[in-house]
Scaffold this motif. Sequence first.
Motif, short mmCIF file in Angstrom:
data_model
loop_
_atom_site.label_atom_id
_atom_site.label_comp_id
_atom_site.label_asym_id
_atom_site.label_seq_id
_atom_site.Cartn_x
_atom_site.Cartn_y
_atom_site.Cartn_z
N TRP A 283 0.82 -1.22 0.00
CA TRP A 283 0.00 0.00 0.00
C TRP A 283 0.85 1.27 0.00
O TRP A 283 0.33 2.38 0.07
N GLN A 287 -1.84 6.60 1.45
CA GLN A 287 -3.19 6.42 0.95
C GLN A 287 -3.14 6.00 -0.52
O GLN A 287 -2.10 5.59 -1.02
N CYS A 288 -4.23 6.15 -1.23
CA CYS A 288 -4.35 5.58 -2.57
C CYS A 288 -3.30 6.10 -3.56
O CYS A 288 -2.92 5.40 -4.49
N SER A 300 -3.52 0.71 -2.88
CA SER A 300 -4.40 0.45 -1.75
C SER A 300 -4.19 1.56 -0.73
O SER A 300 -3.24 2.35 -0.85
N ASN A 301 -5.06 1.61 0.27
CA ASN A 301 -4.97 2.69 1.25
C ASN A 301 -4.53 2.21 2.62
O ASN A 301 -4.59 2.95 3.60
N ASN A 314 -10.23 -1.51 -2.56
CA ASN A 314 -9.85 -0.19 -2.07
C ASN A 314 -9.29 0.60 -3.24
O ASN A 314 -8.78 0.02 -4.20
N CYS A 315 -9.41 1.91 -3.18
CA CYS A 315 -8.86 2.76 -4.25
C CYS A 315 -9.44 2.38 -5.61
O CYS A 315 -8.75 2.44 -6.64
#
Length: 360
Positions: A283, A287-288, A300-301, A314-315
């Motif tokens: 990740w 964050q994204c 991913s976050n 995610n993202c």
Amino acid sequence: MKKVILSMAALAMIFATSCSNDSKETMNTDQQAKVDMSDFYLYTDADIDEQSRVASGQKSCHSMVNLNRLLNENPGLEQTMYDIEYNLRAAIAAKKPDGAGNGNGNGGGNNGGGTDPDPGFTDPVSIPVVVNIIEQYSNQVTTQQINSQIAVLNEDFNNNNSNTSGVPSEFSGAVADCGISFTLHTVNRVVSTQSSWGTNDAMKHSSQGGIDVTDPSTYLNIWVCEIGGGILGYAQFPGGPSSTDGVVIGTDFFGENAAGGVYGHGRTATHEVGHWLNLRHIWGDGQCKQDDFVQDTPPSNGPNYGCPSYPTVNCQTADMTMNYMDYVYDDCMYMFTNGQNTRMRALFESGGARASLAGN
């Protein structure tokens, strides 16, 4: 007359130097154009993030926390690691027909570090391992544990993990056989009553009751000890101090060990050796838009735990939860990608940060 000749000679030297500098500047500009470093980062919020995870009862890797500490303690480390990354991306670019693809991965660049096919790092690499055990009583860490850990590393870095058959079709084309082997060279042991060693590298110094590093230009050093604090392990990225270069694994999480529970099947070492070979968390410790510099790992976050169902989204994309650089249970991580393989293997090229381990 002599003064005139000397003056003309001086002018010629100035002109030649100017041309040489222009040439170097042009060369550097050309290289810069091929190697996009705009996404590169070192410091993260790992100190806060990992502390929060441990406080909530989750297991943790402290490699990024360790990196933050080393950057603070060693003023020149940031530039050293920048240069290593630059040379790694340049080596990847040199293997590609058009020189394209050497910037970032998930975060909006065009890093060929994660593209398929692999750009050609195919020579087998065999890494001798020195296991340094700081145990609370003699033979606390068994020979069976040690041998099983070497076996697991060889499985995982040669795509022989039996669980890989369960990889979702979305990621099946990205599964890499890294062709990196590990052989046990030496086992060093010392008995210590210290209940936990933390993550400040004390276990790596005999002066502090630990075991000194064995030539890190030739060997992968693994220290096995009680780390404490819910920490599975941590590693040092390429470029850090040679006196502390290697990987640290918690005693319960080294090799096949029932005491490690769901983290007792040797995958902590696979994860940490991935860091030692310059891989980031899947990740990107952000964050994204924070990147792990690999194109074929989805953004991913944050980390995943347990054995997530597929797809875990995610993202706006499915997470590659089964990647060795996530935080899932040992039995639920079972792949490196072609892009991760490229990053690791580039380190062994001539001039690479781990080249001496491959005889280059």
